[in-house]
Design an enzyme around this catalytic site. Sequence first.
Site, PDB file in Angstrom:
ATOM      1  N   LYS A   1       0.860  -1.181   0.000  1.00 23.30           N
ATOM      2  CA  LYS A   1       0.000   0.000   0.000  1.00 23.30           C
ATOM      3  C   LYS A   1       0.894   1.227   0.000  1.00 23.30           C
ATOM      4  O   LYS A   1       1.711   1.414   0.907  1.00 23.30           O
ATOM      5  CB  LYS A   1      -0.892  -0.015   1.243  1.00 23.30           C
ATOM      6  CG  LYS A   1      -1.782   1.194   1.361  1.00 23.30           C
ATOM      7  CD  LYS A   1      -2.733   1.051   2.536  1.00 23.30           C
ATOM      8  CE  LYS A   1      -3.573   2.292   2.703  1.00 23.30           C
ATOM      9  NZ  LYS A   1      -4.453   2.186   3.878  1.00 23.30           N
TER      10      LYS A   1
ATOM     11  N   LYS B   1      -2.269  -1.501  -3.808  1.00 20.50           N
ATOM     12  CA  LYS B   1      -3.112  -0.306  -3.716  1.00 20.50           C
ATOM     13  C   LYS B   1      -2.268   0.945  -3.777  1.00 20.50           C
ATOM     14  O   LYS B   1      -1.272   1.007  -3.048  1.00 20.50           O
ATOM     15  CB  LYS B   1      -3.860  -0.365  -2.387  1.00 20.50           C
ATOM     16  CG  LYS B   1      -4.696   0.822  -2.093  1.00 20.50           C
ATOM     17  CD  LYS B   1      -5.437   0.639  -0.819  1.00 20.50           C
ATOM     18  CE  LYS B   1      -6.087   1.956  -0.483  1.00 20.50           C
ATOM     19  NZ  LYS B   1      -6.224   2.155   0.914  1.00 20.50           N
TER      20      LYS B   1
HETATM   21  C1  PBG Z   1      -7.277   3.206   5.612  1.00 16.14           C
HETATM   22  C2  PBG Z   1      -7.570   3.110   4.160  1.00 16.14           C
HETATM   23  C3  PBG Z   1      -7.396   4.081   3.148  1.00 16.14           C
HETATM   24  C4  PBG Z   1      -7.957   3.544   1.991  1.00 16.14           C
HETATM   25  C5  PBG Z   1      -8.425   2.274   2.305  1.00 16.14           C
HETATM   26  N1  PBG Z   1      -8.160   2.021   3.645  1.00 16.14           N
HETATM   27  C6  PBG Z   1      -6.901   5.457   3.144  1.00 16.14           C
HETATM   28  C7  PBG Z   1      -5.632   5.909   3.676  1.00 16.14           C
HETATM   29  O1  PBG Z   1      -4.660   5.168   3.810  1.00 16.14           O
HETATM   30  O2  PBG Z   1      -5.629   7.100   3.965  1.00 16.14           O
HETATM   31  C8  PBG Z   1      -8.019   4.254   0.673  1.00 16.14           C
HETATM   32  C9  PBG Z   1      -9.113   3.839  -0.234  1.00 16.14           C
HETATM   33  C10 PBG Z   1      -9.418   4.766  -1.347  1.00 16.14           C
HETATM   34  O3  PBG Z   1      -8.757   5.796  -1.575  1.00 16.14           O
HETATM   35  O4  PBG Z   1     -10.381   4.457  -2.058  1.00 16.14           O
HETATM   36  N2  PBG Z   1      -5.982   3.010   5.995  1.00 16.14           N
HETATM   37 ZN    ZN Z   2      -5.418   3.819   8.230  1.00 15.77          ZN
END
Ligand code: PBG
Ligand code: ZN
Length: 327
Positions: free
Chosen positions: A198, A251
């Site tokens: 991520k 992601k």
């Molecule tokens: C939480 C999380 C995030 C997303 C999914 N779970 C956001 C972040 O890390 O700020 C992003 C999903 C999206 O942008 O559609 N940690």
């Molecule tokens: Zn988070």
Amino acid sequence: MFPIHRPRRLRTSSQLRRMVRETVLTTNDLIYPLFAVPGQAIAKEVKSMPGVYQLSVDKIVEEAKEVYDLGIPGIILFGIPEDKDADATGAWHDCGIVQKAATAVKEAVPDLVVIADTCLCEYTSHGHCGYLQVGDLSGRVLNDPTLELLKKTAVSQAKAGADIIAPSGMMDGFVQAIRVALDEAGYLDTPILSYAAKYASAYYGPFRDAAESTPQFGDRRTYQMDPGNAREALKEIALDIAEGADMLMVKPALAYMDVIWRVKEASNLPVAAYNVSGEYSMVKAAALNGWIDEERVVMETLTSFKRAGSDLILTYHAKDAARWLND
Ligand code: PBG
Ligand code: ZN
């Protein structure tokens, strides 16, 4: 004779093209994200995400039925709690918003797979994904103390009925910590879908509107990955596999297709791609302006995620895509 090879021969009719198509998107590939808020009869559209709503639990249940009827196998739940605090109480409390939503959906639509996103940023007063040192304004989340909260969160989500736990906080040792906690609590058969690679991405902007989880200060660069790194994704993946992950996620998706491909090649686990909020909002904005053909752009993009190696796609386009596929 020039030329012997004419690849166009196999493109001369739609039937022929169907016969030789290598990648076909199906509704089975889709997972639909939902945002649960406290209250009754609430459906509040997210400004930066047309067509996406914050929903109270009763509305989440209605939505879950619709998703199931469209043939989409699963949803992923995010929650916006009544109150936020330093201990992210709303994340791990048995009466938390995601717990309530999970229980209600499983009761109403038992066959729909419910995935719980396991992180703390929606629940902490500062919007970071875990504990901070007192006075820290940079957002360097304290890893090991945060794992204790995440273990409680995962177990309470499973207890509430979540079928899959999806750790998304990018804490070291996250997968192993919750695997052990879930097993000790008796949830031996609850799979873990790890947000293994991520990235610290600007594409999460609209999600943070939807989940009200923007960090109040600092950023997430000390825990989420640097966009320049692909080999490091393979390290993250190897660690998560060793720690017991059942499925892996990359992601965002669109700007990280190479990473999806490499992860697929490097493992034999199912791979998911998260087609994140900013990717959705860009398409919606262009479509609403009449600049692109929304259906064609969405179907091309989702098919391409699959071609790049993802077995599953988490996407806010899931309901539309299912309708187009079912037509
Ligand atoms: C939480 C999380 C995030 C997303 C999914 N779970 C956001 C972040 O890390 O700020 C992003 C999903 C999206 O942008 O559609 N940690
Ligand atoms: Zn988070």
